[in-house]
Every structure is written in C-alpha cells, then in structure tokens.
Write a protein that holds these residues in place. Structure first.
Motif, mmCIF file in Angstrom:
data_model
loop_
_atom_site.group_PDB
_atom_site.id
_atom_site.type_symbol
_atom_site.label_atom_id
_atom_site.label_comp_id
_atom_site.label_asym_id
_atom_site.label_seq_id
_atom_site.Cartn_x
_atom_site.Cartn_y
_atom_site.Cartn_z
ATOM 1 N N GLN A 364 40.249 41.585 10.174
ATOM 2 C CA GLN A 364 41.203 41.783 9.067
ATOM 3 C C GLN A 364 41.294 43.233 8.605
ATOM 4 O OE1 GLN A 364 39.723 38.954 6.205
ATOM 5 N NE2 GLN A 364 40.694 37.242 7.234
ATOM 6 N N HIS A 369 49.967 47.561 5.306
ATOM 7 C CA HIS A 369 49.956 48.964 4.900
ATOM 8 C C HIS A 369 49.624 49.939 6.026
ATOM 9 C CE1 HIS A 369 45.870 47.390 4.305
ATOM 10 N NE2 HIS A 369 45.509 48.562 4.730
ATOM 11 N N ARG A 373 51.418 52.840 10.731
ATOM 12 C CA ARG A 373 50.681 54.054 11.051
ATOM 13 C C ARG A 373 49.961 53.904 12.404
ATOM 14 N NH1 ARG A 373 46.018 56.381 10.743
ATOM 15 N NH2 ARG A 373 44.904 54.523 10.067
ATOM 16 N N ARG A 377 50.242 56.036 15.757
ATOM 17 C CA ARG A 377 49.066 56.690 16.309
ATOM 18 C C ARG A 377 48.875 56.349 17.783
ATOM 19 N NH1 ARG A 377 42.669 55.542 15.356
ATOM 20 N NH2 ARG A 377 43.196 53.747 16.642
ATOM 21 N N ARG B 24 43.620 40.083 3.228
ATOM 22 C CA ARG B 24 43.899 41.527 3.242
ATOM 23 C C ARG B 24 44.290 42.010 1.850
ATOM 24 N NH1 ARG B 24 47.383 40.339 8.561
ATOM 25 N NH2 ARG B 24 45.596 40.036 9.913
ATOM 26 N N ASP B 56 35.499 45.101 -2.001
ATOM 27 C CA ASP B 56 36.919 45.306 -2.291
ATOM 28 C C ASP B 56 37.189 46.779 -2.572
ATOM 29 O OD1 ASP B 56 37.300 42.562 -2.071
ATOM 30 O OD2 ASP B 56 36.781 42.234 -4.170
ATOM 31 N N ASP B 59 37.329 48.641 0.691
ATOM 32 C CA ASP B 59 38.612 48.466 1.375
ATOM 33 C C ASP B 59 39.708 49.275 0.690
ATOM 34 O OD1 ASP B 59 37.477 46.836 3.171
ATOM 35 O OD2 ASP B 59 38.613 45.033 2.677
ATOM 36 N N THR B 63 42.141 52.263 2.253
ATOM 37 C CA THR B 63 43.582 52.094 2.274
ATOM 38 C C THR B 63 44.300 53.267 1.601
ATOM 39 O OG1 THR B 63 43.074 49.757 2.041
ATOM 40 C CG2 THR B 63 45.378 50.379 1.868
ATOM 41 N N SER B 294 40.889 54.148 11.440
ATOM 42 C CA SER B 294 41.379 55.176 10.521
ATOM 43 C C SER B 294 41.310 56.571 11.135
ATOM 44 C CB SER B 294 40.564 55.124 9.224
ATOM 45 O OG SER B 294 39.194 55.063 9.524
#
Lengths: 473, 473
Positions: A364, A369, A373, A377, B24, B56, B59, B63, B294
């Motif tokens: 998850q 969001h 992206r 990428r 999510r 939370d 996360d 984000t 990321s």
C-alpha cells in the motif's frame, strides 16, 4: 526439583543438537527417529521426540518418509503435540490427517487453542472434517464450526476465541486476582479486553500497563480507548497490515455488531506476512501459491503447466511479429542474431519496474497522490538507461558486424523498447490493481508480450525502413 | 475526565478519516496539512497532525513535498514524535535528518527507545551521526554508541537496551510491586528476565504467567528455563527465523559471555521479515534492496543499470550462439521466427523452479536430506512439462510453416531445454548457496544464460543436422 532439572537439561541438550548451524534438522537425528519407528520402539521414539518444540516436531514430520509419519504420531501417543501440525506443509498435513483414526485427531485437536484447531481442520474436505468434528463435544464443536464458517483467509479463521475480558468497573487489583485464580484462560495473552455488558469492546489494557497501575485504580481509568479492532470477515492480509502499521502483538476481532468475538495474535500474523510475501514472489515467478517442496512430481508438473501455456501463447504472438519480417531477415541474417538482445533487455528493464510496482502495491505504498509521479519516474528511468545501453549495444553490434548503420538502428530500437518497458512496467500493475486483479499474478505475461513485440517490431521495422529491404510481407 | 474524553474522541475521529478503505492516506487530508504548512499555521498543523499515530505521521511525511517535511517537524515542535521517522523510507529519513538542526534531532532521539534511536542514527554518515550524538548526554550516548558498534543488520542493532530484569530469589509479589513502582521501565515489555548477579540469563517469566502465579512463589519456581536467546552479533534474518519458528513476542539478546544486553521485540522482527522477503523478491527482479519508490530518477536509473549490463553480456553471449548458425538461418528463415519460443519457454520453466528453490533456501526448507530428491523432482517436472509443451508447439509450428519435420525438431528442442531448465533452475541456487552467495541475487542471470544458450543451440543445431543445412560456420 534437582532430578527434574536434570531431566530438563537432558532434553534441552537433545534439543540443542537436532539443528545444525544453518538451522536445519541434523540428518543423524532424523535417521535415529526413523530407525526407532521402524523397530516399533515406542520408548525410544518418546525419548527422542516427546520433548521437542512443536516447530521442531513439525520439521521432523516433514522430513520423515510418508509411511513413517502416522506411525510417529501413534508411537508418541499422548505425548504427541498436535500443535506441530500447524507447522507443516498443507499437503503433508492433509495426508497425515487422513491416515490417522478420526478419534485420535479429535482428541488431539481438543487440546489446542481454537485458532490452531481451525488451522488444522480447514484444509480437510467436508467429509473428513465432519468425521473429526462429530467426535468433539458440543460446546467446543460449536465454537470451531463458527470459526470455520468465516471465509477462507479471513481474520475470523485465524483468530483465537479464548481471551481475557473484564468489565469497566473492575479495579486493577480485582483483575489481577481474577487472572491469578481463573482456570479457563488462554495459554498466552498480552492484554485484557474491557467490554460492556453486551460484549461490545470498550477498551484494552496491556498487561504491562496493568502491572504498572495501582491496585485501587479502575480499569476504566487506565484503559486504552478505541483500541484498533479487526472485523472477523476482514482479509488476513489487511489484518496483517494493521498489525504491522501499529506494531501490535494482539488485536481484538469484532463481529458486524462490534461485539468482541476473538483475538488475533502476532505469531499467526507473522505467518500471514510470510505467506503473503511468498505469494507475491511465487506469482511473479509463475508458481501457484499452494505448491510446496514436498509435493510429488505429477502434482507439481500439473500445477505449473497452465502458466507455461499462457506464456507459450504470448511467445507465438511475438514470433508472429518476427514472421512479418521474414523477407528482411533473409536478406540480412545479422538481424536474427541481434533481435533477441533488444527483446530480452526490454524484458529485464520492465521486470525491474514491475517488481517495484507490485511490491509497492502490496504494501500500500502507491496511492492516488504518487501514481502519476511514479509513471513519470519509470518512463524517465527507461529513457536514461535505454540511452546508456544503446551506446554500448550500438558499439558492440557495429563492430561485430562491421556495420555502423546496424549499430545505430539497434541503439534506437533499444531506447524505444526500454521506454516502453518502463511505461508498461508500471502501467500494467497499476491497471490490474484498478481492475481488482492481483498484479503479481499476471503482470509478467502482459509485460513480456509488450517488450518482446515492441522489441522485435522496433528493431526489424527500423532496419527494413532504413536499409530499404523487403518490408512486412 | 469527560472533557478529556471528548478531546480523545475528536482525535480518534480525525484519525478514522485519514485513510481510505484500501488503507492509503486520503488526498484531502494531505492537502490540508500542506496548506497549513504553507501558511506557517502552527496551530492548524498541530490540530491536524499532533495526535497522529507514529505510523500515520510517517506516511504523511513521505507523502508531503520534500521542502514541507522539515517545516512540518518544526511547526509541530514538542508534539513531533520522532518514532515516526522509523516508519519512513531511508532516503526520505536521511534527507530530512540532514535538513533539521542537530539539537532538534538529538532532543527527539533522546525520547525514543534505544532500538528506534539506533534505527534512525544508523543510516547517517559518520559526521552527521557524530554531530547528533555529541548533543546527547553521556550515559545515553554510550548505550547508543555500543549498539551502533554491532555489525549492520545484526540483532545488536535492532535490540532495545531497556528491559525488566530480576534476581531468582524475588517473589512474584515483590516483582509485581517492583514493576508498579519502578520509574525507568521500557515503554512496552512482555516478559521479566531472571538473571544471576553477573547478569547471565537464568530464565524468563512471561507477564501472563507472572499474573497467574501466587504472590508468594519465587521467580525461580515459575521461570522458563533456558529460554531461547539470540546473540547480539547474529544476523537479523536468523533472529527472525527463531521468532517465527518458536512463535516469540520478545527474545533476550546476549553478548559473547552470555550476559543479557538487550531484548528484541516482535514488531521489529515483523519489519525484518517483511524486509527480507522484499529483498528476495527484488533480487529476483533485478532491483537492489535499498531502492525505494520515493527515490529520484537519476538515483534509480544508476542503481538499476549494473544489473542490465550484466544481462546485456549474457544476451550477447547467447546471440553469439545464434551467430554460429547464420548459414542455416539464411537457408531457412522460419528458424529465426521460431527460435525465441524455445528460449523463452525454457526461461519461464526455469524461473518457476528457481523461484521455488530460492524461497525454500531462504526459509531453510532445503537441507542435505531433501536436496537430491528436489533435483530429481525438478528434472522430472521439466521432462513432463517439456513433453506436453513439445506436442503443442510441434503441432502449431508444423501447421504454421506447413513442415512436419520442423515441428518435430522444435518439439525435441523444447524437451531438451525444459529438462535443462529444471535441472539448472535447482542446481544454480543450490550451488550459489553452497558458495555462500545469495541465490536470489544472481541465479536469474546464470539461468537465462543456460536456457537461452541451450534453447538456441538445441533448436538450430538439430535443424542444421536434420536438414543437412550449412552447419556452424
């Protein structure tokens, strides 16, 4: 007590010797047990195996020959801990249970915590399960049947129906005394659930908090309000995410009326996490999740062939793309030599992207969001690595066939295919997830179809156009 | 207390709304926080994020845009729980830690359990770590430095140095009173360790057993003797297997003199299990284990290219096998069209075997006793599925090119390649494991080299010999 100590020490010593450095069972130990079973020597079998931890006993069962397994259970008699059956592969478990007399199984299952009992019974077929259940007294049978009524892989199947619950108005002291005196408590528990008279969950008190509070305090003063709960019908994978996210060791399971019906324990969740990660990995490798290394040849071959047939279809599809360019290849055989390179590099790059995407979806980590992206990428990564590889491939291919133009063409095809690999490597899993299909299972086939087709078409097409050879027939 | 309740309820309500059904983070919530950060509105940020669970909050940090992350920490001030940093990707964490003033980090880290503090500090470079450590008072700094001295990925790095220990001669009642009164206890604990005066571990008493025993009993009477222990230098993966095998929630960590130095908790082990399964999966997909979703484009592209270059080398190698048969292909272009089918089916079948082997090795399911049986099984599965696929392929290829002999040849090549795929699919991982290399990382390359080479050679070689075409040049 000294004598008792010695016995325990001896048992521990055996215990220390049964696994090698790598944590695998030592062959001599297994041979000793097999020999004792062969000789029908109940005393020797008990000596070797009665004090084993359930997990070691489980591994031992798996390692023994199929015929020796029920004999081991019978020779151990009362000393056989049925919990060991939760530690072995499904195929082995079902086989063994079918070979044992139903009364033996029923008696063994009664000794277990409810979650372990359900785990053992759930894999049996309707008839086999009924034969065992009818040997179990009504109250326990009803509890087991209720758990078995929950859907497969749901929290209700994995939960333990024994737990410690207390009303809000009890004091810490009263609760501690109750626990010390009560007879019917679960084997292990980490928290006391606080419930109202209708068994709705009000809160929970972890044991360490209970111990750290004054005896005179009320449970209502120290309880953790609105603790995390899991619905009994919820999927075990989603329950596992809750455990993982909030670092839980146990969690209340509630029914649709928010009444407390059981508790999930972290050791079962650890198994679920391992299972689910395993499932993803196997799915990506084209193996079904219930295949086990103890399965026989026929069973294994049969379970793997559907995936191979699907791949065969896509292989013929990409072959038909090559077929379009037969005339071109006839005039320039070098193309046939080089074309698998373009296709296979696309496959490798696409698999990298897909692996990351499938795992991120499972844990998850991808949401609305960051999906866009990520697509950007991965496409850019494809472009960057495509360009880098293009230069290398162009040089080698150009020198090999002493043809600079061929080098340029394979380089361009490489860039095109790696961009597509990145783009589809992420879009395919995302799309399958949107369609509520498991991305781990089928992303690979779709992806290879894309990278093979695009690879062959880009390379052979560019060559046909550039060299002005006989185009698609 | 009623007012307090209401505040909690409000917080819980926010909490319930921040995640969608799939678990999510909800985009509106993230936007609200980002807006409040943009407006420098500390009060609103606290309102939204101060009561979040660490997971939370973690996360949320991931984000947010990179620039907003340190601002969030600063706006939350004392309300920022540094535990949240253990829940985020390494890249994000290191970046954020580098942007925050060392004093802020030092203060935040001091509030944490030692295992979380080590987790946060271990990824920083030498200098960054030193800057933060020098802001921490000596006793805590020394404990942290000692943990950091253990090798990466060892139990010593993951352990918590706070635990509850008591001597054998304490009574249950005394121990319970001690726990109720003691100030410096770990946040969470599930067992009391019983130690001798030199801090050697004598046994352990789970809290539920403590609560169920009479106050007058001695700990020595109720303790579990020789509890499982983990050495501080042991690899975390092997520690995870111990937890999994024996269903532990916490486990004593001892030094080389068997002295108790810390405790491993199951929530950290859950992360380890997830990480290790992830590593295997990524390794099979050709992605390094520290790549995170990321990460920026350049970083991702650079970390993936070595794997692609290795595969490129093997692709050229199998292309050179095709090159041997240029003369044959020139005379019969159908061979070029069909040859990728043979190679790719071998690759797929081999991957199935390899996936099972790699996982079984990781979970220690393969030992000396079943390795030989597995090699035989996989070879036979290859033979069975090779034969089945051969018939299908022979029919389709024969009809497509209206050439029955071509059908027979591709069928035979298929059988040869699938047997090889099964054999090498198991032998390569076993061999790499014997050589102490990680089978997940490199099995794939070796295997594709085998299945491509054998596939092309068997098919083109058979065709050359059968049709008497211009053989290897």
């Amino acid at each position: 007590m000294a004598a008792d100590d010695q016995i325990r020490d001896a048992a521990e010593e055996e215990d220390a010797e049964i696994r090698d450095e790598e944590g695998r069972l030592v062959a001599e130990f297994v041979d000793d047990v097999a020999e004792a079973i062969g000789a029908n020597d109940a005393e020797r079998v008990r000596e070797l195996a009665a004090d084993l931890h359930e997990s070691d006993l489980g591994d031992l069962i798996e390692t023994l020959e199929q015929d020796d397994r029920p004999k081991l259970v019978e020779l151990l008699g009362k000393d056989f801990d049925f919990t060991a059956l939760t530690e072995i592969d499904e195929t082995v478990r079902v086989q063994l249970l079918e070979e044992l007399p139903p009364e033996t199984v029923a008696e063994g299952v009664r000794e277990l915590d409810s979650d372990d009992a359900v785990y053992i019974l759930e894999d049996l077929d309707e008839a086999g399960r009924a034969r065992i259940l009818e040997q179990i007294p009504a109250p326990e049978r009803i509890a087991l049947t209720r758990s078995l009524d929950y859907p497969e892989d749901s929290a209700g199947r994995r939960m333990q129906t024994e737990f410690v619950a207390a009303p809000e108005f009890w004091t810490v002291g009263h609760t501690i005394d109750y626990i010390a005196d009560a007879r019917e408590l679960p084997d292990t528990f980490y928290e006391v659930f606080v419930v109202d008279p209708t068994y709705k969950l009000v809160g929970s008190v972890p044991l360490d908090r209970l111990l750290r509070s004054r005896r005179s305090k009320l449970l209502s003063e120290i309880l953790e309000e609105d603790p995390r709960t899991i619905e009994a019908t919820e999927d075990q994978e989603s329950a596992a995410r809750t455990f993982e996210r909030y670092n839980l060791v146990s969690c209340a399971v509630v029914d649709e009326n928010e009444r407390l019906v059981g508790v999930l324990m972290v050791d079962d969740i650890v198994d679920v996490i391992e299972e689910e990660a395993d499932e993803d990995l196997r799915a990506l490798g084209g193996v079904t999740s219930d295949e086990e290394i103890s399965d026989p040849v026929i069973y294994t071959a049969r379970s793997r062939i559907p995936w191979l047939l699907v791949n065969l279809a896509t292989a013929f599809f990409s072959a038909s793309v090559i077929g379009l360019f037969e005339a071109t290849i006839e005039q320039m055989v070098a193309l046939a030599v080089l074309m698998p390179i373009v296709a296979s590099m696309g496959g490798n790059a696409g698999t990298q992207t897909m692996t990351v995407a499938v795992r991120a979806l499972a844990t998850q980590e991808i949401g609305g969001h960051n999906a866009r992206r990520l697509v950007r990428r991965e496409t850019l990564v494809g472009l960057a690595n495509g360009a880098a590889l293009a230069i290398v491939v162009a040089l080698i291919a150009g020198l090999w066939f002493k043809n600079a133009q061929l080098g340029v063409i394979i380089g361009c095809a490489m860039v095109v295919n790696l961009v597509c690999a990145g783009l589809f490597g992420i879009l395919i899993p995302l799309g399958l997830d949107k369609l509520k299909a498991d991305p781990a299972v089928s992303s690979g086939v779709f992806l290879t179809t894309v990278t093979d087709t695009v690879g062959f078409f880009a390379f052979l097409g560019l060559a046909t156009w550039w060299f002005g050879l006989g185009g698609p027939s």
